[in-house]
Structures are given as structure tokens and as C-alpha cells.
Write a protein that holds these residues in place. Structure first.
Motif, short mmCIF file in Angstrom:
data_model
loop_
_atom_site.label_atom_id
_atom_site.label_comp_id
_atom_site.label_asym_id
_atom_site.label_seq_id
_atom_site.Cartn_x
_atom_site.Cartn_y
_atom_site.Cartn_z
N MET A 34 -30.52 22.33 48.67
CA MET A 34 -31.38 23.30 47.98
C MET A 34 -31.47 22.99 46.49
O MET A 34 -32.53 23.17 45.88
N SER A 35 -30.41 22.50 45.91
CA SER A 35 -30.41 22.14 44.49
C SER A 35 -31.42 21.01 44.23
O SER A 35 -32.20 21.07 43.27
N VAL A 36 -31.43 20.02 45.09
CA VAL A 36 -32.36 18.90 44.93
C VAL A 36 -33.79 19.35 45.23
O VAL A 36 -34.72 19.06 44.47
N ILE A 44 -41.87 22.50 49.41
CA ILE A 44 -40.92 21.56 50.04
C ILE A 44 -39.69 22.31 50.54
O ILE A 44 -39.12 21.97 51.58
N ILE A 45 -39.28 23.36 49.84
CA ILE A 45 -38.14 24.17 50.29
C ILE A 45 -38.48 24.84 51.62
O ILE A 45 -37.68 24.82 52.56
N ASN A 46 -39.67 25.42 51.70
CA ASN A 46 -40.08 26.09 52.94
C ASN A 46 -40.21 25.09 54.09
O ASN A 46 -39.86 25.40 55.24
N LYS A 49 -36.68 24.41 55.25
CA LYS A 49 -36.12 25.53 56.00
C LYS A 49 -36.69 25.59 57.42
O LYS A 49 -35.96 25.82 58.38
N THR A 50 -37.99 25.37 57.54
CA THR A 50 -38.62 25.37 58.86
C THR A 50 -38.08 24.24 59.72
O THR A 50 -37.73 24.45 60.89
N ALA A 51 -37.98 23.06 59.14
CA ALA A 51 -37.48 21.90 59.89
C ALA A 51 -36.02 22.07 60.29
O ALA A 51 -35.64 21.70 61.41
#
Length: 143
Positions: A34-36, A44-46, A49-51
Motif C-alpha cells: 500500500m505504501s508503494v 492502482i490501489i483499487n 485490492k480487487t485483484a
């Protein structure tokens, strides 16, 4: 200590040690990820999370769980066995609840956050979203 001859190392850890170490490893990995990813935006975060949720959804579907009580019972069983969580479940085929008395992953994530209130707030939001998205995959509402 030097070992000249081959030595087979056998598992000796107690379940509590396994739960703590595994939770710690997963929490550290998630926090680093999450930091990266946070440097690259919400999209890209979502996507991440989905993947990352997809294999867990597939796991529960392979178990054949369909009703709310079956889902929360299976989730509680996994969390107890892998993370050492202590949970209570109740409900029926229409509505079910899972309450954490102790959440092994949450405890590990809090340790990784170093007590940062802002990070803990983001963790809470992330957990709420995860619960909602997980339930939605089975056609239910989760909170």
C-alpha cells in the motif's frame, strides 16, 4: 554455530507462534504494498485490492458457501486457523453476523502501523470497503 553434516529441520512452532508470524508477514507485505501503490494513485490501489480479493472470493465459492451464515462461518473458521482470530458468528440463511473478539490480522496491522492514527484510520476504511466488496460478490450487503 557450524553444521558440517546435513540436518533436516522439522516444524516445532506452536499454533500461536504460527498465527503471530504469519499475520505479521502478511501485514508487513500489505503495508509495504500500500505504501508503494499510494504513490501511484487511487486507481492502482483499487485495482490491487480487487485483484488480491479475487482468490479469496474464489476460495469461498469453491467451498460452496451460499447463505450468509455459511459465509461468515467459513470466514471465521479460516481466520481462526490462519491468523489466530477469535470470533463469534450467529444468524441464519437470510442474515448473519461475524464479530471479532480478537482479530489476528488487525493486531498485526496495528503493530506494523507503529501506532499512527492516520494509518489506522485508513486501515479501518480499507477493512470496511473490503467487507462490503466481499459481501457484494455473494449478492449480499456487508458492513
Amino acid at each position: 554455530m557450524t553444521t558440517i553434516q546435513k540436518e533436516q529441520i522439522k516444524p516445532t512452532w506452536k499454533p500461536e507462534q504460527l498465527h503471530e508470524m504469519y499475520s505479521h508477514m502478511i501485514a508487513n507485505n500489505f503495508m509495504a504494498t500500500m505504501s508503494v501503490l499510494s504513490k501511484h494513485g487511487e486507481e492502482i490501489i483499487n485495482e490491487y485490492k480487487t485483484a488480491s480479493r479475487k482468490p479469496m472470493i474464489e476460495y469461498y465459492k469453491r467451498l460452496g458457501v451460499k447463505t450468509p451464515i455459511e459465509i461468515v462461518r467459513a470466514k471465521a473458521e479460516l481466520e481462526s486457523n490462519i491468523f489466530g482470530s477469535v470470533t463469534e458468528v450467529w444468524g441464519d440463511d437470510q442474515e448473519a453476523h461475524l464479530t471479532y473478539i480478537k482479530c489476528g490480522m488487525w493486531d498485526a496491522m496495528k503493530k506494523c502501523s507503529g501506532g499512527c492514527a492516520e494509518t489506522e484510520g485508513k486501515m479501518k476504511e480499507g477493512f470496511e470497503t473490503c467487507v462490503a466488496e466481499f459481501a457484494k460478490e455473494f449478492g449480499f450487503h456487508g458492513e
